[in-house]
Design an enzyme around this catalytic site. Structure first.
Site, mmCIF file in Angstrom:
data_model
loop_
_atom_site.group_PDB
_atom_site.id
_atom_site.type_symbol
_atom_site.label_atom_id
_atom_site.label_comp_id
_atom_site.label_asym_id
_atom_site.label_seq_id
_atom_site.Cartn_x
_atom_site.Cartn_y
_atom_site.Cartn_z
ATOM 1 N NE ARG A 82 -5.306 73.778 -7.730
ATOM 2 C CZ ARG A 82 -6.343 73.468 -8.517
ATOM 3 N NH1 ARG A 82 -7.547 73.942 -8.268
ATOM 4 N NH2 ARG A 82 -6.172 72.659 -9.550
ATOM 5 C CG HIS A 127 -6.519 69.991 -7.128
ATOM 6 N ND1 HIS A 127 -5.608 69.133 -7.708
ATOM 7 C CD2 HIS A 127 -7.454 70.241 -8.064
ATOM 8 C CE1 HIS A 127 -5.974 68.884 -8.961
ATOM 9 N NE2 HIS A 127 -7.090 69.533 -9.195
ATOM 10 C CG ASP A 134 -5.798 68.916 -12.363
ATOM 11 O OD1 ASP A 134 -6.810 68.245 -12.068
ATOM 12 O OD2 ASP A 134 -5.673 70.112 -12.073
ATOM 13 C CD GLU A 192 -11.464 70.760 -14.140
ATOM 14 O OE1 GLU A 192 -11.507 71.987 -13.975
ATOM 15 O OE2 GLU A 192 -10.893 69.977 -13.344
ATOM 16 C CG HIS A 195 -10.192 66.944 -11.215
ATOM 17 N ND1 HIS A 195 -9.556 67.879 -10.442
ATOM 18 C CD2 HIS A 195 -10.967 66.216 -10.369
ATOM 19 C CE1 HIS A 195 -9.937 67.721 -9.170
ATOM 20 N NE2 HIS A 195 -10.789 66.717 -9.105
#
Length: 218
Positions: A82, A127, A134, A192, A195
């Protein structure tokens, strides 16, 4: 996790690969390329709906994918590398933007400002270091995602991997994902279920800025 201010930010993509080149049978639903995400629009830096990862993380993920494949599952990836500019967009949206159109889908029980306090959105993301992913599992028999008890990016206690208000099957699905990922060198996080970060990541202090684009890697 506290970050010092000496982290490098770089545009150099030479340590990265297109994940599908390395793991041919993954399924990709890159949510931040689409408008179906917690902000409700395509996110800065996502120029193609593909997953990019560091070579080391992609290699480790290939091991996990092969293990799952033998058991009848395919990996479905929602996000991988990301760009730092995407994270900046999340932060600005969290601070300044009054838009909450996606609240019912992604953070129904929380106020927007709480998303940072509770750790669902970070000012810097693992990320952006290129070794986090993910994902969920797709059952090859049914063609459907395994029931994990909460959808990807639901910012809620329900998404904590060890949340016990689930059916046995949902909990076991989460643990199946976690066991195989951990066995292949990834570490989970506590808020999460989807993740995972490569434990031995190659760029622990570097945040990358280049766009999510296969062209940029060539």
């Amino acid at each position: 996790m506290k970050h010092n201010n000496h982290n490098d930010i770089t545009m150099d993509p030479s340590g990265f690969v297109v994940l599908a080149d390395m793991v041919p049978h993954i399924v990709q639903e890159i949510r931040y390329y689409s408008t179906y995400n917690f902000i409700g629009e395509r996110i800065d830096g996502y120029e193609e709906p593909i997953a990019l990862l560091t070579k080391e993380a992609a290699r480790a993920l290939k091991g996990a994918a092969n293990e799952f494949f033998v058991q009848g599952y395919r990996l479905k990836v929602f996000d991988a590398y990301r760009p730092a500019c995407a994270v900046k967009q999340f932060v600005l949206w969290g601070i300044e933007d009054t838009d909450i159109r996606m609240k019912p889908y992604f953070y129904p029980d929380l106020e927007k400002q709480e998303l940072f306090k509770k750790g669902y959105i970070a000012k810097q993301s693992s990320h952006s270091r290129g070794s986090a992913v993910d994902l969920t599992l797709l059952d090859m028999k049914t063609g459907k995602e395994l029931d994990m008890g909460s959808p990807f990016d639901l910012f809620s206690e329900m998404s904590h991997p060890d949340y016990r208000g689930l059916t046995d099957e949902q909990y076991e699905n989460r643990m199946l994902l976690q066991r195989v990922m951990v066995r292949n060198g990834f570490a989970p996080i506590d808020c999460e279920w989807w993740h995972f970060s490569l434990k031995d990541e190659p760029y622990p202090d570097t945040y990358f800025e280049f766009p999510v684009s296969a062209e940029f890697l060539r």
